[in-house]
Motif scaffolding. Structure first.
Motif, PDB file in Angstrom:
ATOM      1  N   UNK A 193       0.848  -1.190   0.000  1.00 45.33           N
ATOM      2  CA  UNK A 193       0.000   0.000   0.000  1.00 45.33           C
ATOM      3  C   UNK A 193       0.888   1.246   0.000  1.00 45.33           C
ATOM      4  N   UNK A 194       0.264   2.370  -0.243  1.00 45.37           N
ATOM      5  CA  UNK A 194       1.015   3.619  -0.286  1.00 45.37           C
ATOM      6  C   UNK A 194       1.701   3.895   1.048  1.00 45.37           C
ATOM      7  N   UNK A 195       0.994   3.639   2.168  1.00 46.63           N
ATOM      8  CA  UNK A 195       1.560   3.950   3.478  1.00 46.63           C
ATOM      9  C   UNK A 195       2.413   2.815   4.038  1.00 46.63           C
ATOM     10  N   UNK A 196       2.300   1.621   3.468  1.00 44.78           N
ATOM     11  CA  UNK A 196       3.108   0.478   3.890  1.00 44.78           C
ATOM     12  C   UNK A 196       3.570  -0.260   2.639  1.00 44.78           C
ATOM     13  N   UNK A 197       4.858  -0.164   2.292  1.00 43.50           N
ATOM     14  CA  UNK A 197       5.343  -0.705   1.018  1.00 43.50           C
ATOM     15  C   UNK A 197       5.486  -2.224   0.983  1.00 43.50           C
ATOM     16  N   UNK A 198       4.691  -2.916   1.776  1.00 45.45           N
ATOM     17  CA  UNK A 198       4.678  -4.372   1.753  1.00 45.45           C
ATOM     18  C   UNK A 198       3.425  -4.824   2.488  1.00 45.45           C
ATOM     19  N   UNK A 199       3.180  -6.130   2.475  1.00 45.19           N
ATOM     20  CA  UNK A 199       2.067  -6.719   3.199  1.00 45.19           C
ATOM     21  C   UNK A 199       2.589  -7.881   4.027  1.00 45.19           C
ATOM     22  N   UNK A 200       1.732  -8.417   4.864  1.00 44.23           N
ATOM     23  CA  UNK A 200       2.110  -9.598   5.635  1.00 44.23           C
ATOM     24  C   UNK A 200       2.600 -10.708   4.705  1.00 44.23           C
ATOM     25  N   UNK A 201       1.833 -10.990   3.663  1.00 45.43           N
ATOM     26  CA  UNK A 201       2.172 -12.111   2.781  1.00 45.43           C
ATOM     27  C   UNK A 201       3.534 -11.922   2.114  1.00 45.43           C
TER      28      UNK A 201
END
Length: 286
Positions: A193-201
């Protein structure tokens, strides 16, 4: 302690510091730690703190305190995901180059409205799946929206990913045997996402590969996530570990333990006089 021994068995406990550890965390950590000792292998602690809003330093210190109270030791330095965003961005760039992800400009409200208009929309373990609205946008339309500054997330184009892989995916689970992946149950998941450049997966499969994790011991609530994890592992050319999804501890109401229930945290138990030996005996009899 730090070691460079070439062990073949490497496992990890990877909590998110959004609250204090509870009995369920203790059960999972103790299982992984005991297994590493049995196999003469390595036990790693990883702090999954990509959520820079909800994760807090005092919770990280609490994790160290609780695990030490349980009698666990781990290698240092401890990997903190918030310090390694560049690793996840590199993995995301590889997926972009493959053409297996796309920018999604839908807001949560818009997605909910689209799903409401199609009551027969497919559902997965976490609810209705993303309807694929932005998957069908043209390259020109995507570029124009991105240039306009509109917020977006990067989603996995699952159909394109499976076409790229071109063969059925399986993984080994020590309790369930050989499992055939069914990533369709999760659909086009968000990878950044824009505010978080990664995800859990994305961050989990990247970290597990970088840390040489051979065995993943975690709760069965994460079993469904493995369907997507093996897809990402294959796309990124990463080895798939052996999995062990253990049963979950439940409270007297049959509900999973939650961080918001402070009465089941290890800190509260310790404050009320419980010893590590008492807790271990309780967990072993669960």
């Amino acid at each position: 302690m730090t070691t460079d021994r070439p062990d073949t068995f490497v496992t990890r406990f990877a909590p998110s510091p959004t609250g204090r550890l509870h009995k369920g965390h203790a059960y999972s950590a103790l299982l992984a730690y005991a297994r590493a000792r049995e196999e003469n292998g390595r036990f790693l602690l990883r702090i999954e703190d990509i959520d820079t809003v909800r994760c807090r330093e005092d919770y990280i210190e609490g994790i160290y305190e609780d695990l030490a109270w349980l009698g666990l030791t781990w290698e240092t330095p401890v990997r903190r995901q918030s310090e390694h965003f560049a690793d996840y961005e590199a993995a995301l760039d590889r997926l972009k180059a493959m053409g297996v992800i796309y920018p999604c400009f839908c807001t949560r409200k818009e997605i909910a409205a689209e799903i409401a208009r199609a009551p027969s929309a497919p559902h997965g373990p976490d609810g209705a799946l993303y309807p694929g609205t932005c998957r069908h946008r043209s390259a020109d339309e995507r570029e124009a929206l991105m240039a306009s500054g509109k917020a977006y997330a990067w989603r996995l184009d699952l159909a394109a990913a499976l076409t790229h892989i071109g063969e059925p995916l399986t993984w080994k689970d020590e309790l369930k045997g050989t499992v055939t992946a069914e990533p369709e149950t999760l659909g086009d998941i968000v990878l950044a996402r824009k505010d978080t450049p990664t995800s859990y997966h994305l961050s989990v499969v990247t970290d597990d590969a970088l840390q040489g994790i051979s065995h993943i011991i975690r709760g069965e609530d994460l079993f469904h996530a493995t369907h997507i994890h093996v897809v990402l592992q294959r796309l990124l050319g990463l080895k798939t570990p052996i999995y062990h999804h253990h049963g979950l501890l439940l409270d007297e109401h049959g509900q999973r333990f939650a961080k918001r229930n402070l009465s089941v945290t290890l800190a509260d138990m310790r404050m009320h006089g419980m010893t590590p030996e008492d807790l271990k005996a309780q967990l072993l009899s669960a």
